[in-house]
Enzyme design. Sequence first.
Site, PDB file in Angstrom:
ATOM      1  CD  GLU A  17      24.141 -14.486  13.699  1.00 49.16           C
ATOM      2  OE1 GLU A  17      24.881 -15.122  12.922  1.00 49.16           O
ATOM      3  OE2 GLU A  17      23.092 -14.949  14.194  1.00 49.16           O
ATOM      4  CB  THR A  48      20.689 -12.286  10.795  1.00 54.35           C
ATOM      5  OG1 THR A  48      19.817 -11.394  11.474  1.00 54.35           O
ATOM      6  CG2 THR A  48      21.619 -12.947  11.791  1.00 54.35           C
ATOM      7  CE1 TYR A  49      18.240  -9.773   2.552  1.00 50.22           C
ATOM      8  CE2 TYR A  49      17.049 -11.858   2.599  1.00 50.22           C
ATOM      9  CZ  TYR A  49      17.288 -10.629   2.015  1.00 50.22           C
ATOM     10  OH  TYR A  49      16.576 -10.251   0.906  1.00 50.22           O
ATOM     11  CG  HIS A  76      23.801 -13.486   7.852  1.00 47.02           C
ATOM     12  ND1 HIS A  76      23.358 -14.502   8.674  1.00 47.02           N
ATOM     13  CD2 HIS A  76      24.993 -13.093   8.376  1.00 47.02           C
ATOM     14  CE1 HIS A  76      24.236 -14.707   9.633  1.00 47.02           C
ATOM     15  NE2 HIS A  76      25.230 -13.854   9.486  1.00 47.02           N
ATOM     16  NE  ARG A 106      17.364 -24.328   2.138  1.00 42.40           N
ATOM     17  CZ  ARG A 106      16.941 -25.487   2.626  1.00 42.40           C
ATOM     18  NH1 ARG A 106      16.894 -26.550   1.843  1.00 42.40           N
ATOM     19  NH2 ARG A 106      16.594 -25.592   3.896  1.00 42.40           N
ATOM     20  N   GLY A 107      18.605 -20.417   3.506  1.00 44.61           N
ATOM     21  CA  GLY A 107      17.590 -19.920   4.423  1.00 44.61           C
ATOM     22  C   GLY A 107      16.755 -21.043   5.002  1.00 44.61           C
ATOM     23  CE1 TYR A 144      22.098 -26.736   9.982  1.00 50.61           C
ATOM     24  CE2 TYR A 144      23.221 -26.123   7.947  1.00 50.61           C
ATOM     25  CZ  TYR A 144      22.163 -25.967   8.830  1.00 50.61           C
ATOM     26  OH  TYR A 144      21.187 -25.047   8.560  1.00 50.61           O
ATOM     27  CD  GLN A 175      23.050 -23.190  11.772  1.00 50.53           C
ATOM     28  OE1 GLN A 175      22.885 -22.766  12.920  1.00 50.53           O
ATOM     29  NE2 GLN A 175      22.416 -22.687  10.728  1.00 50.53           N
TER      30      GLN A 175
END
Length: 288
Positions: A17, A48-49, A76, A106-107, A144, A175
């Site tokens: 990542e 990542t976003y 992302h 979702r964030g 998760y 995660q």
Amino acid sequence: MKISDILKNNKITVSFEVFPPKAWDKIENTRAVVREMAKAKPSFMSVTYGAAGTGSGFAAEIADEVSKCGITPLSHLTCLTSTKNKVTDVIDTFKSRGIENILALRGDIPEGFVFPDAQHYHYAYELINTIKTRGDFCIGGACYPEVHPESACLVDDIEHLKQKVDCGLDFLTTQMFFDNEVFYRFRENCAIKGINVPIIAGIMPITNASSIVRSIKLSGCRLPKKFKKIVDRFGDNPGAMKQAGIIYATEQIIDLMANGQNHIHIYTMNKPEVAQSIMNGLSEILYE
């Protein structure tokens, strides 16, 4: 190439990542990080976003750099703090740049954040439905192993995860976790629920003690006694902690692979030397 095609033969995969810079004057530094990471030949690289409510940064530009290195990018996309129009614009930008893979999130909820009106998304499954209407994307989602921090219990969490998968997810990425037994129980619960898409195990090498608190806060994961002892012993020695963190992550990955988990994602935190060290520790295993 689509991530689903990379995962479908169930051979061992290891992905990295990278996060884009917040300012344009730092973008060349991040591009250099991508080029260094690419030398370790990951199966793909995710970009990542934005975290904790931050904007998209320069995610598309960094995804382009990943592609230039001959590596498949996974972009992302978080939706919580963006309007639906903004999100569709980003999806269309990804499509125009030839990006085929999106991790729909979702964030994170920013501090003091109030859930918005109908012009915003509330849940990741809504974003997934939108992505599917905008093009032929391969779509991934997050999960998760130690239960989402906002879920009431494991049963509810798995139920919500099944809802996301049934919207058309092609794969899941976990995660971070530091106890593999937690992952094995999660994987079994997913199978019982009929969640049959590939699950990629997310591993975070903790290379300095100061990052532990933030990592736990964001992911809701727990530290096993074994890892706590490592931090207690080496946390005040940066060099020793970095080496111990890399070794711990490598041992986690080896144990996962030995127990049939072939897909690994490393949260490399823009540290090419950490990524390369782990890959060196797996050199013979990856090509058995």
